[in-house]
Structure formats: C-alpha cells, structure tokens
Write a protein that holds these residues in place. Sequence first.
Motif, short mmCIF file in Angstrom:
data_model
loop_
_atom_site.label_atom_id
_atom_site.label_comp_id
_atom_site.label_asym_id
_atom_site.label_seq_id
_atom_site.Cartn_x
_atom_site.Cartn_y
_atom_site.Cartn_z
N TRP A 43 -5.59 11.26 -2.08
CA TRP A 43 -6.00 10.42 -0.96
C TRP A 43 -4.76 10.07 -0.16
O TRP A 43 -3.82 9.47 -0.69
N PRO A 44 -4.75 10.41 1.12
CA PRO A 44 -3.57 10.08 1.92
C PRO A 44 -3.48 8.58 2.17
O PRO A 44 -4.49 7.91 2.39
N ALA A 45 -2.28 8.06 2.13
CA ALA A 45 -2.06 6.66 2.47
C ALA A 45 -2.20 6.53 3.99
O ALA A 45 -1.75 7.40 4.73
N PRO A 46 -2.85 5.48 4.43
CA PRO A 46 -2.92 5.27 5.88
C PRO A 46 -1.52 5.09 6.46
O PRO A 46 -0.59 4.68 5.77
N ALA A 47 -1.38 5.40 7.72
CA ALA A 47 -0.09 5.22 8.39
C ALA A 47 0.24 3.73 8.44
O ALA A 47 -0.64 2.88 8.52
N GLN A 48 1.54 3.43 8.40
CA GLN A 48 1.96 2.02 8.37
C GLN A 48 1.43 1.26 9.57
O GLN A 48 1.01 0.11 9.44
N LYS A 49 1.40 1.89 10.73
CA LYS A 49 0.91 1.21 11.94
C LYS A 49 -0.56 0.81 11.77
O LYS A 49 -0.95 -0.31 12.10
N GLU A 50 -1.37 1.73 11.24
CA GLU A 50 -2.79 1.43 10.99
C GLU A 50 -2.93 0.30 9.97
O GLU A 50 -3.78 -0.57 10.10
N LEU A 51 -2.10 0.36 8.93
CA LEU A 51 -2.14 -0.69 7.91
C LEU A 51 -1.74 -2.04 8.48
O LEU A 51 -2.38 -3.05 8.18
N ASP A 52 -0.70 -2.06 9.30
CA ASP A 52 -0.27 -3.31 9.91
C ASP A 52 -1.41 -3.93 10.73
O ASP A 52 -1.65 -5.14 10.67
N ILE A 53 -2.11 -3.09 11.47
CA ILE A 53 -3.25 -3.58 12.27
C ILE A 53 -4.38 -4.04 11.35
O ILE A 53 -4.92 -5.14 11.50
N VAL A 95 0.84 -1.20 0.00
CA VAL A 95 0.00 0.00 0.00
C VAL A 95 0.87 1.25 0.00
O VAL A 95 0.62 2.19 -0.76
N LEU A 96 1.89 1.24 0.83
CA LEU A 96 2.78 2.41 0.89
C LEU A 96 3.50 2.61 -0.43
O LEU A 96 3.73 3.75 -0.85
N LEU A 104 -11.82 -3.84 2.32
CA LEU A 104 -10.81 -2.79 2.14
C LEU A 104 -11.31 -1.45 2.68
O LEU A 104 -10.55 -0.69 3.29
N LEU A 105 -12.59 -1.17 2.49
CA LEU A 105 -13.15 0.09 2.97
C LEU A 105 -13.09 0.16 4.50
O LEU A 105 -12.84 1.22 5.07
N ALA A 106 -13.27 -0.97 5.16
CA ALA A 106 -13.17 -1.01 6.63
C ALA A 106 -11.74 -0.65 7.08
O ALA A 106 -11.56 -0.07 8.14
N ILE A 107 -10.76 -0.99 6.28
CA ILE A 107 -9.36 -0.69 6.62
C ILE A 107 -9.00 0.74 6.24
O ILE A 107 -8.42 1.48 7.03
N PHE A 108 -9.36 1.15 5.03
CA PHE A 108 -8.92 2.45 4.50
C PHE A 108 -9.86 3.60 4.83
O PHE A 108 -9.47 4.76 4.78
N ARG A 109 -11.13 3.28 5.07
CA ARG A 109 -12.16 4.28 5.42
C ARG A 109 -12.37 5.33 4.34
O ARG A 109 -12.86 6.42 4.61
#
Length: 189
Positions: free
Chosen positions: A80-90, A65-66, A112-117
């Motif tokens: 669209w901002p990429a989610p932070a790596q910590k959020e992605l890892d979770i 993703v990053l 995917l929407l639940a993860i990326f919002r």
Amino acid sequence: SLSQANQRQREHIVTNSLGLNLKHYLELLPKVHTAKFGRTYDFARLEKRLEPIRSGERWLVAKDVLEIFDFKNTPFSRYWPAPAQKELDIGLKQRLFLAPLPADPKEVVGKLLAIFRNIGSVSVVLRFVHPKQFGIFSSPVLNLLQVHRPTAIDVYLALCDELLEWQRHFGMNSVAETEMALWAYDQII
C-alpha cells in the motif's frame, strides 16, 4: 475451487488447533521477513514510538504515517503506497486523535478511510497505533479466516474481531501479534 480450498485450509487450522502453535509462527516471523524482504523489522520499537498517539497525548501527524510506511521500519509500502506528505498534511489538518478508542471504532476507521482512501493503508496505521485491537488488512489472513462483509470497513472490523477470538484462544498478546503469526503461517505453508 480456490474458495473451497481456502475453506478446507481454515477447517484444518480450526480442527487441528491443538497442534497449531501460533506463538511458534510468530517466532518464525523474522525468518519469513528475511526470506521475503531481505531484512527483519522491529515492530515493537515503532509501536512504542507511537505510544503518545495511543494514549491520547497527541494526534496523528503526517510524519507518523510516513514513518510507518518507511521501508526501513515496515515492509507495508510494498503493498500500500503511503499518501504524499502534502495530502496527509491536508487530511490530518483537523487534528485526528486516535484515542481513546470508542466502543465501536467504525467512526475512527471511517475518518481514516476518508484520508487514506484505502482500507489496507488505514489498517497499517491502526495496527501500529493500537496493536492490541487492530491487525493488518491482509489478503492471506482474510483468506485463512474466511471473513466476509458487505463493506470494507465492516470486513476490516470483523477481521479484527475474529483475530481477537484467535488471540484469546491461542494466548497471544495482541490482535496485531495474532495477525502476524497467521500471516507467517500462511507464508510458510
């Protein structure tokens, strides 16, 4: 009104489709990218790099993703901002496989929407993992094609279905390629 102007623009495209050469606009994409972002992008390289996810050999991880959102690879972090790596890892801890795609991809988009919002961010990931089936959730292309549905997931999937029709009509190679050509068209006109 703007809505009426968009409808007239879509009717113009559809009624003059014999004169519209989407492949030409796809060829102009590097020039549009240079004008808009100061550089070109090699999307095919990134698509190839994500082939193991597309084939089901491995699951999506934060690093993927990053890489997709890295401005060196795509311009989409401007929108669209990429989610932070910590959020992605979770969010991706549960090994999210994106292949094989089900006949109705609504569940995959929902996960995917639940993860990326954000449906735009979801669309960027899906576009690079599955370019044959998905394009970017792009306001300019949505306005050109006049796709409307009650939910974000439904409008995105309807957009991809509409892009598939355009792909077939214009002999493009993928939904993603069709979306890029229409985006370039919108940027030029």
